[in-house]
Design a protein around this motif. Structure first.
Motif, short mmCIF file in Angstrom:
data_model
loop_
_atom_site.label_atom_id
_atom_site.label_comp_id
_atom_site.label_asym_id
_atom_site.label_seq_id
_atom_site.Cartn_x
_atom_site.Cartn_y
_atom_site.Cartn_z
N HIS A 55 38.42 79.63 82.45
CA HIS A 55 38.51 78.66 81.36
C HIS A 55 38.48 79.33 80.00
CE1 HIS A 55 38.39 74.69 83.31
NE2 HIS A 55 37.87 75.37 84.30
N MET A 59 42.00 79.29 78.24
CA MET A 59 42.05 78.13 77.35
C MET A 59 41.54 78.41 75.94
SD MET A 59 41.02 75.25 80.13
CE MET A 59 41.84 73.86 79.36
N THR A 76 43.47 75.59 85.83
CA THR A 76 42.49 75.43 84.75
C THR A 76 42.07 73.99 84.53
OG1 THR A 76 44.23 75.36 83.07
CG2 THR A 76 43.22 77.51 83.52
N TYR A 77 42.95 73.05 84.83
CA TYR A 77 42.61 71.64 84.63
C TYR A 77 42.05 70.98 85.88
CZ TYR A 77 44.92 72.09 80.18
OH TYR A 77 45.25 72.50 78.91
N THR A 78 42.09 71.68 87.01
CA THR A 78 41.57 71.09 88.24
C THR A 78 40.19 71.63 88.61
OG1 THR A 78 42.63 72.79 89.62
CG2 THR A 78 43.91 70.80 89.16
N LYS A 80 36.28 72.91 87.46
CA LYS A 80 35.24 72.82 86.44
C LYS A 80 34.74 74.23 86.13
CE LYS A 80 33.59 68.24 87.59
NZ LYS A 80 32.43 67.43 87.93
#
Length: 157
Positions: A55, A59, A76-78, A80
């Motif tokens: 992350h 990001m 990255t979006y799936t 945590k």
């Protein structure tokens, strides 16, 4: 580890906050340390290794157009963010018997309930807030006590 890195021509910076991974023509070229308020410094290197996690690296530290080229980008979006860890290996003078070390691992928790340790509020906290809280867990391992040849190879250690 620092002397090995430095003998190989590398540098180790302590308490140097990386604010950006630098890129040129789609390749990583170095890191920016600090920020505008702290007189940022660009450090160029042929190899950059990020241990900031998926992350933070993809990001926050890399430009999005570069981060999107990573095969890991869709994850990255799936996923945590995970919990960070610190590992320290220490050497002690004295045998396991003299030091009272047993062939076991110890887990020490600041909460009586294991489910509270990985609570979600830690992910919503600022760094300063997290540093004010008790450390949620500590793991102590004594691998030398589990190695029957340790004493003959490293007497008194």
């Amino acid at each position: 580890m620092v002397p090995v890195i430095e003998r190989s021509g590398g540098r180790v910076l302590m308490k140097a906050s990386v604010s950006q991974i630098l890129t040129k023509d789609g390749r990583v070229t170095g890191v920016r340390v600090g920020n505008k308020e702290n007189s940022a410094v660009d450090i160029y290197a042929p190899i950059v290794i990020s241990d900031a996690g998926i992350h933070n690296t993809l990001m926050d530290l890399l430009p999005e157009n570069i981060a999107k080229t990573s095969p890991i980008w869709p994850l990255t979006y799936t996923m945590k963010p995970g919990v960070g860890c610190l590992t320290a290996f220490i050497g002690l003078r004295g045998t396991a018997e003299e030091l009272g070390l047993k062939a076991e691992n110890l887990w020490i928790f600041s909460e009586s309930s294991g489910s509270k340790i990985l609570r979600s509020d830690i992910f919503d906290s600022t760094l300063d807030e997290v540093l004010e809280k008790p450390y949620p867990q500590l793991f102590l391992g004594f691998p030398s006590t589990k190695d029957p040849s340790w004493e003959s190879r490293y007497p008194g250690k």
